[in-house]
Design a protein around this motif. Structure first.
Motif, PDB file in Angstrom:
ATOM      1  N   THR A 236      -9.813 -29.001 -18.678  1.00 29.16           N
ATOM      2  CA  THR A 236      -8.517 -28.834 -17.885  1.00 29.16           C
ATOM      3  C   THR A 236      -7.596 -29.861 -18.384  1.00 29.16           C
ATOM      4  O   THR A 236      -7.740 -31.062 -18.116  1.00 29.16           O
ATOM      5  CB  THR A 236      -8.965 -28.866 -16.470  1.00 29.16           C
ATOM      6  N   THR A 237      -6.462 -29.482 -19.040  1.00 26.85           N
ATOM      7  CA  THR A 237      -5.253 -30.450 -19.370  1.00 26.85           C
ATOM      8  C   THR A 237      -4.106 -30.206 -18.184  1.00 26.85           C
ATOM      9  O   THR A 237      -3.794 -29.095 -18.043  1.00 26.85           O
ATOM     10  CB  THR A 237      -4.977 -29.885 -20.856  1.00 26.85           C
ATOM     11  N   VAL A 238      -3.671 -31.325 -17.798  1.00 30.34           N
ATOM     12  CA  VAL A 238      -2.631 -31.456 -16.943  1.00 30.34           C
ATOM     13  C   VAL A 238      -1.377 -31.858 -17.866  1.00 30.34           C
ATOM     14  O   VAL A 238      -1.384 -33.259 -18.108  1.00 30.34           O
ATOM     15  CB  VAL A 238      -2.809 -32.010 -15.698  1.00 30.34           C
ATOM     16  N   LEU A 239      -0.299 -31.167 -17.929  1.00 29.55           N
ATOM     17  CA  LEU A 239       0.807 -31.927 -18.821  1.00 29.55           C
ATOM     18  C   LEU A 239       1.962 -32.088 -17.648  1.00 29.55           C
ATOM     19  O   LEU A 239       2.475 -31.130 -16.801  1.00 29.55           O
ATOM     20  CB  LEU A 239       1.339 -30.822 -19.590  1.00 29.55           C
ATOM     21  N   LEU A 240       2.358 -33.256 -17.326  1.00 30.53           N
ATOM     22  CA  LEU A 240       3.433 -33.690 -16.357  1.00 30.53           C
ATOM     23  C   LEU A 240       4.959 -33.884 -17.088  1.00 30.53           C
ATOM     24  O   LEU A 240       4.868 -34.646 -17.910  1.00 30.53           O
ATOM     25  CB  LEU A 240       2.868 -34.779 -15.691  1.00 30.53           C
ATOM     26  N   ASP A 241       5.685 -33.258 -16.727  1.00 25.11           N
ATOM     27  CA  ASP A 241       7.038 -33.460 -17.273  1.00 25.11           C
ATOM     28  C   ASP A 241       7.762 -34.668 -16.487  1.00 25.11           C
ATOM     29  O   ASP A 241       7.908 -34.583 -15.299  1.00 25.11           O
ATOM     30  CB  ASP A 241       7.906 -32.263 -16.928  1.00 25.11           C
ATOM     31  N   THR A 242       7.921 -35.736 -17.083  1.00 26.92           N
ATOM     32  CA  THR A 242       8.649 -36.855 -16.648  1.00 26.92           C
ATOM     33  C   THR A 242      10.034 -37.152 -17.005  1.00 26.92           C
ATOM     34  O   THR A 242      10.522 -38.224 -16.976  1.00 26.92           O
ATOM     35  CB  THR A 242       7.649 -38.295 -16.981  1.00 26.92           C
ATOM     36  N   ARG A 243      10.702 -36.225 -17.359  1.00 24.75           N
ATOM     37  CA  ARG A 243      12.037 -36.473 -18.256  1.00 24.75           C
ATOM     38  C   ARG A 243      13.108 -36.459 -16.742  1.00 24.75           C
ATOM     39  O   ARG A 243      13.057 -35.849 -16.135  1.00 24.75           O
ATOM     40  CB  ARG A 243      12.436 -35.260 -18.990  1.00 24.75           C
ATOM     41  N   SER A 244      13.620 -37.603 -16.984  1.00 22.84           N
ATOM     42  CA  SER A 244      14.848 -37.790 -15.997  1.00 22.84           C
ATOM     43  C   SER A 244      15.950 -36.945 -15.954  1.00 22.84           C
ATOM     44  O   SER A 244      16.692 -36.411 -15.099  1.00 22.84           O
ATOM     45  CB  SER A 244      15.258 -39.365 -15.719  1.00 22.84           C
ATOM     46  N   ALA A 245      16.084 -36.387 -16.891  1.00 28.16           N
ATOM     47  CA  ALA A 245      17.417 -35.511 -17.484  1.00 28.16           C
ATOM     48  C   ALA A 245      17.207 -33.986 -16.731  1.00 28.16           C
ATOM     49  O   ALA A 245      18.112 -33.316 -16.229  1.00 28.16           O
ATOM     50  CB  ALA A 245      17.340 -35.340 -18.890  1.00 28.16           C
ATOM     51  N   GLN A 246      15.822 -33.745 -16.244  1.00 27.49           N
ATOM     52  CA  GLN A 246      15.813 -32.607 -15.720  1.00 27.49           C
ATOM     53  C   GLN A 246      15.758 -32.725 -14.242  1.00 27.49           C
ATOM     54  O   GLN A 246      15.462 -31.568 -13.314  1.00 27.49           O
ATOM     55  CB  GLN A 246      14.314 -31.998 -16.099  1.00 27.49           C
ATOM     56  N   LEU A 247      15.845 -33.786 -13.564  1.00 29.08           N
ATOM     57  CA  LEU A 247      16.091 -34.070 -12.176  1.00 29.08           C
ATOM     58  C   LEU A 247      17.298 -34.315 -11.761  1.00 29.08           C
ATOM     59  O   LEU A 247      18.346 -34.998 -12.154  1.00 29.08           O
ATOM     60  CB  LEU A 247      15.057 -35.380 -11.626  1.00 29.08           C
ATOM     61  N   ASP A 248      17.884 -33.330 -10.592  1.00 22.19           N
ATOM     62  CA  ASP A 248      19.111 -33.365 -10.047  1.00 22.19           C
ATOM     63  C   ASP A 248      19.064 -34.509  -9.210  1.00 22.19           C
ATOM     64  O   ASP A 248      18.128 -35.186  -8.584  1.00 22.19           O
ATOM     65  CB  ASP A 248      19.499 -32.168  -9.461  1.00 22.19           C
ATOM     66  N   ALA A 249      20.401 -35.014  -8.962  1.00 18.83           N
ATOM     67  CA  ALA A 249      20.516 -36.381  -8.249  1.00 18.83           C
ATOM     68  C   ALA A 249      20.423 -36.205  -6.735  1.00 18.83           C
ATOM     69  O   ALA A 249      20.282 -37.138  -5.946  1.00 18.83           O
ATOM     70  CB  ALA A 249      22.225 -36.637  -8.243  1.00 18.83           C
ATOM     71  N   GLU A 250      20.449 -34.843  -6.389  1.00 23.33           N
ATOM     72  CA  GLU A 250      20.359 -34.695  -4.903  1.00 23.33           C
ATOM     73  C   GLU A 250      18.985 -35.044  -4.249  1.00 23.33           C
ATOM     74  O   GLU A 250      18.627 -35.456  -3.450  1.00 23.33           O
ATOM     75  CB  GLU A 250      20.972 -33.503  -4.465  1.00 23.33           C
ATOM     76  N   ALA A 251      18.122 -34.052  -4.888  1.00 23.34           N
ATOM     77  CA  ALA A 251      16.878 -34.157  -4.301  1.00 23.34           C
ATOM     78  C   ALA A 251      15.419 -34.151  -5.617  1.00 23.34           C
ATOM     79  O   ALA A 251      14.345 -33.812  -5.476  1.00 23.34           O
ATOM     80  CB  ALA A 251      16.293 -32.654  -3.679  1.00 23.34           C
ATOM     81  N   GLY A 252      16.105 -34.721  -6.613  1.00 21.80           N
ATOM     82  CA  GLY A 252      15.343 -34.885  -7.883  1.00 21.80           C
ATOM     83  C   GLY A 252      13.993 -36.052  -7.833  1.00 21.80           C
ATOM     84  O   GLY A 252      12.958 -35.525  -7.903  1.00 21.80           O
ATOM     85  N   LEU A 253      14.247 -37.025  -7.046  1.00 20.61           N
ATOM     86  CA  LEU A 253      12.952 -38.005  -6.850  1.00 20.61           C
ATOM     87  C   LEU A 253      12.216 -37.401  -6.030  1.00 20.61           C
ATOM     88  O   LEU A 253      10.808 -37.451  -6.262  1.00 20.61           O
ATOM     89  CB  LEU A 253      13.622 -39.322  -6.506  1.00 20.61           C
ATOM     90  N   GLU A 254      12.627 -36.711  -4.767  1.00 20.62           N
ATOM     91  CA  GLU A 254      11.646 -35.798  -4.035  1.00 20.62           C
ATOM     92  C   GLU A 254      10.884 -34.990  -4.721  1.00 20.62           C
ATOM     93  O   GLU A 254       9.540 -34.908  -4.561  1.00 20.62           O
ATOM     94  CB  GLU A 254      12.244 -35.325  -2.749  1.00 20.62           C
ATOM     95  N   ARG A 255      11.398 -34.201  -5.739  1.00 20.40           N
ATOM     96  CA  ARG A 255      10.554 -33.317  -6.210  1.00 20.40           C
ATOM     97  C   ARG A 255       9.746 -33.891  -7.474  1.00 20.40           C
ATOM     98  O   ARG A 255       8.646 -33.366  -7.570  1.00 20.40           O
ATOM     99  CB  ARG A 255      11.418 -32.273  -6.990  1.00 20.40           C
ATOM    100  N   PHE A 256      10.099 -35.001  -7.959  1.00 17.46           N
ATOM    101  CA  PHE A 256       9.353 -35.776  -9.001  1.00 17.46           C
ATOM    102  C   PHE A 256       7.943 -36.248  -8.097  1.00 17.46           C
ATOM    103  O   PHE A 256       6.877 -36.169  -8.803  1.00 17.46           O
ATOM    104  CB  PHE A 256      10.090 -36.798  -9.497  1.00 17.46           C
TER     105      PHE A 256
END
Length: 419
Positions: A236-256
Protein backbone atom coordinates in the motif's frame (compact mmCIF):
# COMPACT_ATOMS: atom_id res chain seq x y z
CA UNK A 1 13.75 40.24 44.40
CA UNK A 2 10.99 42.50 45.81
CA UNK A 3 7.52 41.91 44.46
CA UNK A 4 5.27 44.85 43.48
CA UNK A 5 3.75 44.65 46.95
CA UNK A 6 7.24 44.72 48.48
CA UNK A 7 8.23 47.78 46.47
CA UNK A 8 5.03 49.50 47.51
CA UNK A 9 5.79 48.70 51.16
CA UNK A 10 9.38 49.90 50.82
CA UNK A 11 8.49 53.22 49.17
CA UNK A 12 5.57 53.82 51.53
CA UNK A 13 7.70 53.09 54.57
CA UNK A 14 10.45 55.42 53.37
CA UNK A 15 7.90 58.21 52.88
CA UNK A 16 6.54 57.62 56.39
CA UNK A 17 10.04 57.82 57.87
CA UNK A 18 10.67 61.07 56.03
CA UNK A 19 7.32 62.50 57.13
CA UNK A 20 7.97 61.51 60.74
CA UNK A 21 11.33 63.24 60.71
CA UNK A 22 9.96 66.41 59.13
CA UNK A 23 6.81 66.63 61.26
CA UNK A 24 8.45 65.32 64.39
CA UNK A 25 5.90 62.52 64.70
CA UNK A 26 7.21 59.49 66.57
CA UNK A 27 4.23 57.41 65.47
CA UNK A 28 4.85 57.95 61.76
CA UNK A 29 8.53 57.28 62.27
CA UNK A 30 7.83 54.01 64.11
CA UNK A 31 5.42 52.75 61.41
CA UNK A 32 7.88 53.64 58.66
CA UNK A 33 10.78 51.88 60.38
CA UNK A 34 8.61 48.80 60.95
CA UNK A 35 7.69 48.71 57.27
CA UNK A 36 11.32 49.00 56.23
CA UNK A 37 12.21 46.17 58.60
CA UNK A 38 9.52 43.93 57.09
CA UNK A 39 10.83 44.61 53.58
CA UNK A 40 14.44 43.87 54.60
CA UNK A 41 13.49 40.69 56.49
CA UNK A 42 11.42 39.42 53.54
CA UNK A 43 14.46 39.77 51.28
CA UNK A 44 16.64 37.94 53.81
CA UNK A 45 14.04 35.19 54.11
CA UNK A 46 14.05 34.27 50.41
CA UNK A 47 17.85 34.59 50.32
CA UNK A 48 18.42 31.84 52.89
CA UNK A 49 15.59 29.46 51.96
CA UNK A 50 16.47 26.73 49.50
CA UNK A 51 13.99 25.18 47.07
CA UNK A 52 13.46 21.55 46.18
CA UNK A 53 15.92 19.81 43.90
CA UNK A 54 14.67 18.09 40.75
CA UNK A 55 15.84 14.48 40.68
CA UNK A 56 14.18 13.30 37.49
CA UNK A 57 11.75 14.49 34.83
CA UNK A 58 9.77 12.14 32.60
CA UNK A 59 7.06 12.35 29.97
CA UNK A 60 4.57 9.49 29.73
CA UNK A 61 4.11 8.62 26.99
CA UNK A 62 6.92 10.23 25.01
CA UNK A 63 4.98 9.56 21.83
CA UNK A 64 1.31 10.54 21.72
CA UNK A 65 -1.29 11.41 19.13
CA UNK A 66 -3.27 14.65 19.03
CA UNK A 67 -5.84 14.57 21.81
CA UNK A 68 -4.11 11.80 23.80
CA UNK A 69 -3.21 12.21 27.45
CA UNK A 70 0.46 13.03 27.98
CA UNK A 71 1.70 13.62 31.52
CA UNK A 72 4.82 15.36 32.78
CA UNK A 73 6.13 13.88 36.04
CA UNK A 74 8.68 15.65 38.23
CA UNK A 75 10.41 13.82 41.08
CA UNK A 76 11.86 16.27 43.61
CA UNK A 77 13.55 16.06 46.99
CA UNK A 78 14.44 18.40 49.87
CA UNK A 79 18.22 18.24 50.44
CA UNK A 80 18.21 20.98 53.11
CA UNK A 81 18.09 20.81 56.88
CA UNK A 82 14.78 22.61 57.31
CA UNK A 83 11.35 22.26 55.77
CA UNK A 84 10.91 23.99 52.44
CA UNK A 85 8.51 26.92 52.12
CA UNK A 86 5.51 26.94 49.83
CA UNK A 87 6.82 26.99 46.26
CA UNK A 88 5.37 28.00 42.91
CA UNK A 89 6.36 25.71 40.06
CA UNK A 90 6.17 26.27 36.28
CA UNK A 91 7.79 24.60 33.27
CA UNK A 92 8.95 26.35 30.12
CA UNK A 93 7.37 24.60 27.11
CA UNK A 94 8.50 24.97 23.50
CA UNK A 95 6.25 23.68 20.73
CA UNK A 96 7.86 23.23 17.30
CA UNK A 97 6.61 22.29 13.87
CA UNK A 98 8.19 22.92 10.50
CA UNK A 99 5.96 25.99 10.21
CA UNK A 100 6.79 27.79 13.43
CA UNK A 101 8.03 27.63 17.01
CA UNK A 102 6.07 28.93 19.98
CA UNK A 103 6.96 29.08 23.68
CA UNK A 104 4.78 29.32 26.76
CA UNK A 105 4.71 28.25 30.40
CA UNK A 106 2.80 25.43 31.95
CA UNK A 107 0.07 26.28 34.48
CA UNK A 108 1.65 27.45 37.72
CA UNK A 109 1.41 24.86 40.50
CA UNK A 110 1.63 25.44 44.25
CA UNK A 111 3.89 22.93 46.04
CA UNK A 112 3.29 22.29 49.71
CA UNK A 113 6.22 22.35 52.20
CA UNK A 114 8.38 19.22 52.21
CA UNK A 115 10.27 17.96 55.25
CA UNK A 116 13.97 17.24 55.34
CA UNK A 117 15.13 14.23 53.31
CA UNK A 118 11.66 13.64 51.92
CA UNK A 119 10.60 13.53 48.31
CA UNK A 120 7.65 14.74 46.30
CA UNK A 121 6.22 13.85 42.88
CA UNK A 122 4.39 16.52 40.91
CA UNK A 123 2.51 15.79 37.68
CA UNK A 124 0.57 17.87 35.21
CA UNK A 125 -0.99 17.30 31.79
CA UNK A 126 0.93 18.38 28.70
CA UNK A 127 -1.22 20.01 26.00
CA UNK A 128 -1.53 17.84 22.88
CA UNK A 129 -4.00 19.85 20.83
CA UNK A 130 -1.57 20.13 17.90
CA UNK A 131 0.94 17.80 16.30
CA UNK A 132 4.64 18.62 16.49
CA UNK A 133 7.68 18.38 18.74
CA UNK A 134 7.24 19.45 22.37
CA UNK A 135 10.27 20.32 24.52
CA UNK A 136 9.62 20.70 28.25
CA UNK A 137 12.07 22.55 30.48
CA UNK A 138 13.87 24.16 32.15
CA UNK A 139 11.88 24.23 35.37
CA UNK A 140 11.26 27.41 37.33
CA UNK A 141 10.72 27.33 41.11
CA UNK A 142 9.75 30.51 42.94
CA UNK A 143 10.28 31.01 46.69
CA UNK A 144 8.22 33.74 48.37
CA UNK A 145 8.10 34.99 51.94
CA UNK A 146 4.89 34.40 53.93
CA UNK A 147 3.69 37.98 53.32
CA UNK A 148 4.43 37.92 49.58
CA UNK A 149 6.79 40.92 49.75
CA UNK A 150 9.82 39.21 48.17
CA UNK A 151 10.29 36.39 45.71
CA UNK A 152 13.32 34.53 44.39
CA UNK A 153 13.26 32.46 41.24
CA UNK A 154 15.38 29.36 40.73
CA UNK A 155 15.80 27.71 37.34
CA UNK A 156 16.88 24.11 36.95
CA UNK A 157 18.30 22.80 33.69
CA UNK A 158 17.31 19.63 31.95
CA UNK A 159 14.71 19.12 29.29
CA UNK A 160 12.41 16.35 28.13
CA UNK A 161 11.07 15.90 24.63
CA UNK A 162 7.92 14.39 23.21
CA UNK A 163 6.47 13.98 19.73
CA UNK A 164 2.78 14.59 19.16
CA UNK A 165 1.67 12.54 16.17
CA UNK A 166 -1.34 13.38 13.98
CA UNK A 167 -4.86 12.59 15.14
CA UNK A 168 -6.06 9.14 14.12
CA UNK A 169 -9.37 8.27 12.48
CA UNK A 170 -11.17 4.95 13.13
CA UNK A 171 -11.03 3.63 9.55
CA UNK A 172 -10.19 0.41 7.77
CA UNK A 173 -7.46 -0.28 5.18
CA UNK A 174 -7.96 0.26 1.45
CA UNK A 175 -10.00 -2.57 -0.13
CA UNK A 176 -8.20 -5.28 -2.06
CA UNK A 177 -9.16 -6.54 -5.46
CA UNK A 178 -11.99 -9.09 -5.56
CA UNK A 179 -10.94 -12.72 -5.65
CA UNK A 180 -7.41 -12.02 -4.40
CA UNK A 181 -6.13 -12.73 -0.94
CA UNK A 182 -3.13 -10.50 -1.55
CA UNK A 183 -1.80 -8.12 -4.15
CA UNK A 184 1.96 -8.52 -4.17
CA UNK A 185 4.31 -6.02 -5.68
CA UNK A 186 5.93 -7.20 -8.90
CA UNK A 187 9.41 -8.59 -8.37
CA UNK A 188 12.40 -9.37 -10.50
CA UNK A 189 12.58 -13.06 -11.46
CA UNK A 190 15.82 -13.33 -9.47
CA UNK A 191 14.28 -11.88 -6.31
CA UNK A 192 13.41 -14.21 -3.48
CA UNK A 193 12.48 -11.58 -0.93
CA UNK A 194 9.09 -12.23 0.59
CA UNK A 195 9.66 -16.02 0.50
CA UNK A 196 10.74 -18.42 3.22
CA UNK A 197 12.36 -21.83 2.73
CA UNK A 198 9.73 -24.43 3.48
CA UNK A 199 11.52 -27.67 2.50
CA UNK A 200 12.82 -29.80 -0.39
CA UNK A 201 10.89 -31.80 -3.02
CA UNK A 202 11.54 -33.57 -6.35
CA UNK A 203 11.90 -31.44 -9.46
CA UNK A 204 8.75 -30.97 -11.53
CA UNK A 205 8.25 -29.56 -15.02
CA UNK A 206 8.01 -25.78 -14.85
CA UNK A 207 10.19 -25.42 -11.75
CA UNK A 208 12.83 -22.69 -11.79
CA UNK A 209 16.25 -24.36 -12.39
CA UNK A 210 17.83 -21.77 -10.10
CA UNK A 211 16.06 -23.44 -7.17
CA UNK A 212 17.72 -26.81 -7.67
CA UNK A 213 19.52 -28.00 -4.53
CA UNK A 214 22.54 -29.71 -6.06
CA UNK A 215 23.89 -31.33 -2.91
CA UNK A 216 20.58 -33.06 -2.17
CA UNK A 217 20.17 -33.93 -5.86
CA UNK A 218 23.53 -35.75 -5.83
CA UNK A 219 22.58 -37.62 -2.68
CA UNK A 220 19.16 -38.77 -3.96
CA UNK A 221 20.28 -39.36 -7.54
CA UNK A 222 17.48 -37.11 -8.82
CA UNK A 223 16.86 -33.42 -9.11
CA UNK A 224 15.70 -31.85 -5.85
CA UNK A 225 14.46 -28.27 -5.64
CA UNK A 226 13.95 -25.87 -2.78
CA UNK A 227 10.30 -25.26 -1.94
CA UNK A 228 9.50 -21.78 -0.67
CA UNK A 229 6.44 -20.70 1.24
CA UNK A 230 5.26 -17.33 0.04
CA UNK A 231 3.99 -14.81 2.52
CA UNK A 232 3.47 -11.95 0.15
CA UNK A 233 1.75 -8.91 1.53
CA UNK A 234 -0.40 -6.24 0.02
CA UNK A 235 1.76 -3.26 -0.85
CA UNK A 236 0.00 0.00 0.00
CA UNK A 237 1.41 3.35 -1.10
CA UNK A 238 0.05 6.62 0.31
CA UNK A 239 0.84 9.78 -1.67
CA UNK A 240 0.35 12.97 0.37
CA UNK A 241 0.07 16.28 -1.46
CA UNK A 242 1.94 18.89 0.62
CA UNK A 243 1.85 21.75 -1.89
CA UNK A 244 0.97 25.02 -0.20
CA UNK A 245 -0.24 26.49 -3.51
CA UNK A 246 -3.25 24.16 -3.45
CA UNK A 247 -4.44 25.34 -0.03
CA UNK A 248 -6.80 28.28 0.18
CA UNK A 249 -6.19 30.95 2.80
CA UNK A 250 -9.51 30.55 4.61
CA UNK A 251 -9.55 26.86 5.59
CA UNK A 252 -6.45 25.48 3.90
CA UNK A 253 -4.48 24.62 7.04
CA UNK A 254 -7.49 22.88 8.59
CA UNK A 255 -7.88 20.70 5.50
CA UNK A 256 -4.14 20.04 5.44
CA UNK A 257 -4.32 18.72 9.01
CA UNK A 258 -7.19 16.45 7.96
CA UNK A 259 -5.06 15.17 5.04
CA UNK A 260 -2.11 14.45 7.34
CA UNK A 261 -4.34 12.58 9.80
CA UNK A 262 -5.92 10.65 6.92
CA UNK A 263 -2.46 9.57 5.69
CA UNK A 264 -1.45 8.40 9.17
CA UNK A 265 -4.74 6.55 9.66
CA UNK A 266 -4.54 4.74 6.32
CA UNK A 267 -0.94 3.69 7.04
CA UNK A 268 -1.89 2.36 10.47
CA UNK A 269 -4.94 0.46 9.19
CA UNK A 270 -2.89 -1.08 6.37
CA UNK A 271 -0.05 -2.04 8.72
CA UNK A 272 -2.54 -3.67 11.10
CA UNK A 273 -3.72 -5.81 8.18
CA UNK A 274 -0.14 -6.93 7.57
CA UNK A 275 0.51 -4.77 4.51
CA UNK A 276 3.84 -3.42 3.39
CA UNK A 277 3.24 0.33 3.71
CA UNK A 278 4.94 3.31 2.10
CA UNK A 279 4.44 7.06 2.44
CA UNK A 280 5.53 9.48 -0.27
CA UNK A 281 4.93 13.21 -0.56
CA UNK A 282 5.11 15.81 -3.30
CA UNK A 283 8.15 17.24 -1.42
CA UNK A 284 10.21 14.14 -2.39
CA UNK A 285 9.92 12.30 0.94
CA UNK A 286 9.82 8.52 0.54
CA UNK A 287 9.68 6.16 3.50
CA UNK A 288 10.16 3.04 1.30
CA UNK A 289 8.20 -0.12 2.07
CA UNK A 290 8.06 -1.69 5.50
CA UNK A 291 5.65 -3.65 7.65
CA UNK A 292 6.91 -3.50 11.23
CA UNK A 293 6.00 -1.04 13.97
CA UNK A 294 9.35 0.76 13.72
CA UNK A 295 8.60 1.60 10.09
CA UNK A 296 5.12 2.83 10.98
CA UNK A 297 6.54 5.14 13.65
CA UNK A 298 9.10 6.42 11.17
CA UNK A 299 6.13 7.54 9.07
CA UNK A 300 4.44 9.03 12.16
CA UNK A 301 7.58 11.05 12.95
CA UNK A 302 7.62 12.59 9.50
CA UNK A 303 3.90 13.36 9.62
CA UNK A 304 4.27 14.96 13.06
CA UNK A 305 6.45 17.70 11.55
CA UNK A 306 5.30 17.89 7.93
CA UNK A 307 4.00 21.26 6.73
CA UNK A 308 2.80 22.79 3.46
CA UNK A 309 5.69 23.54 1.14
CA UNK A 310 6.62 23.78 -2.52
CA UNK A 311 6.65 20.66 -4.65
CA UNK A 312 5.03 19.09 -7.65
CA UNK A 313 2.36 16.44 -8.03
CA UNK A 314 3.47 15.63 -11.56
CA UNK A 315 7.04 14.89 -10.45
CA UNK A 316 5.88 12.68 -7.59
CA UNK A 317 3.61 10.65 -9.89
CA UNK A 318 6.31 10.28 -12.54
CA UNK A 319 8.71 9.00 -9.89
CA UNK A 320 6.19 6.35 -8.81
CA UNK A 321 5.42 5.49 -12.44
CA UNK A 322 9.07 4.70 -13.20
CA UNK A 323 9.26 2.12 -10.44
CA UNK A 324 8.05 -1.46 -10.41
CA UNK A 325 4.45 -1.08 -9.40
CA UNK A 326 1.82 -3.29 -7.91
CA UNK A 327 -0.44 -3.14 -4.92
CA UNK A 328 -2.66 -0.26 -3.88
CA UNK A 329 -2.17 3.49 -3.98
CA UNK A 330 -4.12 6.19 -2.17
CA UNK A 331 -3.49 9.82 -3.17
CA UNK A 332 -4.54 12.57 -0.75
CA UNK A 333 -4.75 16.06 -2.26
CA UNK A 334 -6.43 19.40 -1.63
CA UNK A 335 -7.06 20.14 -5.30
CA UNK A 336 -6.10 18.67 -8.67
CA UNK A 337 -6.65 20.60 -11.87
CA UNK A 338 -7.22 19.12 -15.30
CA UNK A 339 -3.54 19.09 -16.27
CA UNK A 340 -2.49 17.38 -13.05
CA UNK A 341 -5.29 14.81 -13.14
CA UNK A 342 -4.03 13.79 -16.56
CA UNK A 343 -0.57 13.34 -15.04
CA UNK A 344 -1.94 10.45 -12.96
CA UNK A 345 -2.04 8.29 -16.09
CA UNK A 346 1.29 6.53 -15.26
CA UNK A 347 -0.35 5.04 -12.17
CA UNK A 348 -2.88 3.21 -14.31
CA UNK A 349 -0.44 0.53 -15.43
CA UNK A 350 1.59 0.36 -12.23
CA UNK A 351 -1.03 0.00 -9.51
CA UNK A 352 -3.92 -2.41 -9.50
CA UNK A 353 -6.07 -0.26 -7.20
CA UNK A 354 -6.16 3.53 -7.24
CA UNK A 355 -8.03 5.85 -4.90
CA UNK A 356 -7.86 9.65 -4.99
CA UNK A 357 -9.23 11.56 -1.99
CA UNK A 358 -9.79 15.26 -2.69
CA UNK A 359 -10.13 17.52 0.35
CA UNK A 360 -11.65 20.14 -1.90
CA UNK A 361 -13.93 21.82 0.60
CA UNK A 362 -16.87 21.93 -1.78
CA UNK A 363 -20.28 23.00 -0.67
CA UNK A 364 -21.94 19.62 -0.39
CA UNK A 365 -25.35 21.18 -1.01
CA UNK A 366 -24.17 22.21 -4.47
CA UNK A 367 -21.28 19.88 -5.34
CA UNK A 368 -19.27 20.77 -8.42
CA UNK A 369 -18.32 18.23 -11.09
CA UNK A 370 -15.52 15.86 -10.24
CA UNK A 371 -12.35 15.85 -12.37
CA UNK A 372 -13.02 13.66 -15.40
CA UNK A 373 -9.45 13.14 -16.62
CA UNK A 374 -8.54 10.64 -13.88
CA UNK A 375 -7.21 7.23 -14.81
CA UNK A 376 -10.08 4.86 -15.71
CA UNK A 377 -10.81 2.65 -12.73
CA UNK A 378 -9.82 5.32 -10.21
CA UNK A 379 -12.10 5.78 -7.23
CA UNK A 380 -12.51 9.48 -6.42
CA UNK A 381 -13.73 10.57 -2.98
CA UNK A 382 -14.73 14.21 -2.51
CA UNK A 383 -14.58 15.15 1.19
CA UNK A 384 -14.52 18.26 3.32
CA UNK A 385 -12.61 17.85 6.57
CA UNK A 386 -12.15 15.03 9.05
CA UNK A 387 -15.77 13.95 9.45
CA UNK A 388 -16.40 13.95 5.73
CA UNK A 389 -13.32 11.81 5.13
CA UNK A 390 -14.21 9.27 7.81
CA UNK A 391 -17.72 8.76 6.46
CA UNK A 392 -16.68 8.64 2.80
CA UNK A 393 -13.77 6.27 3.46
CA UNK A 394 -15.94 3.94 5.57
CA UNK A 395 -18.46 3.74 2.75
CA UNK A 396 -15.64 3.11 0.27
CA UNK A 397 -14.04 0.30 2.27
CA UNK A 398 -17.38 -1.30 3.19
CA UNK A 399 -17.76 -2.59 -0.38
CA UNK A 400 -14.39 -4.34 -0.20
CA UNK A 401 -13.96 -4.34 -3.97
CA UNK A 402 -12.99 -2.19 -6.92
CA UNK A 403 -14.84 -1.80 -10.22
CA UNK A 404 -14.61 -5.03 -12.21
CA UNK A 405 -14.34 -3.18 -15.54
CA UNK A 406 -12.60 0.10 -16.18
CA UNK A 407 -15.29 2.76 -16.22
CA UNK A 408 -15.37 5.69 -18.57
CA UNK A 409 -15.18 9.30 -17.50
CA UNK A 410 -18.77 9.48 -16.38
CA UNK A 411 -18.50 6.32 -14.29
CA UNK A 412 -15.26 7.51 -12.77
CA UNK A 413 -16.84 10.72 -11.54
CA UNK A 414 -19.90 8.97 -10.18
CA UNK A 415 -17.69 6.74 -8.07
CA UNK A 416 -16.87 9.70 -5.85
CA UNK A 417 -18.67 9.10 -2.57
CA UNK A 418 -20.06 12.06 -0.72
CA UNK A 419 -20.64 12.04 3.00
Amino acid sequence: MLTPSGWLLLVGSALLVAAGRILGSAELLAVGVAGLAVAILSVAYVKVRQPLRVIARSLKPQEAHVGDDCQVRLEMANPGRVRTPVLRLADDISFTTKRSTSSFQSPELMVAPVRTDEGLTVAYRLPTEERGRVIVGPLSLTVTDPLGMSARRFQFGGQAEALVYPAMYPIGPPPRLPGSSFDAVRRSPMAQSGEELYGLRPFQRGDDPRRIHWRSSAHHDELIVRQFEEFSHTHTTVLLDTRSAQLDAEAGLERFEAMVSAAASICRASQNRGDQIRLTTTADFDSAFGADSAHLYKIYEHLALVSPDIGGLIGAVERLGREHGGGLIVALAAAVDGTESGSLMPLGSQFSSKTVVLFAGLDLAEPGPLPHQFVPGTTVLMVDGAMGFTEAWSAHTATGEEPSTPPGPAASTSSGLRP
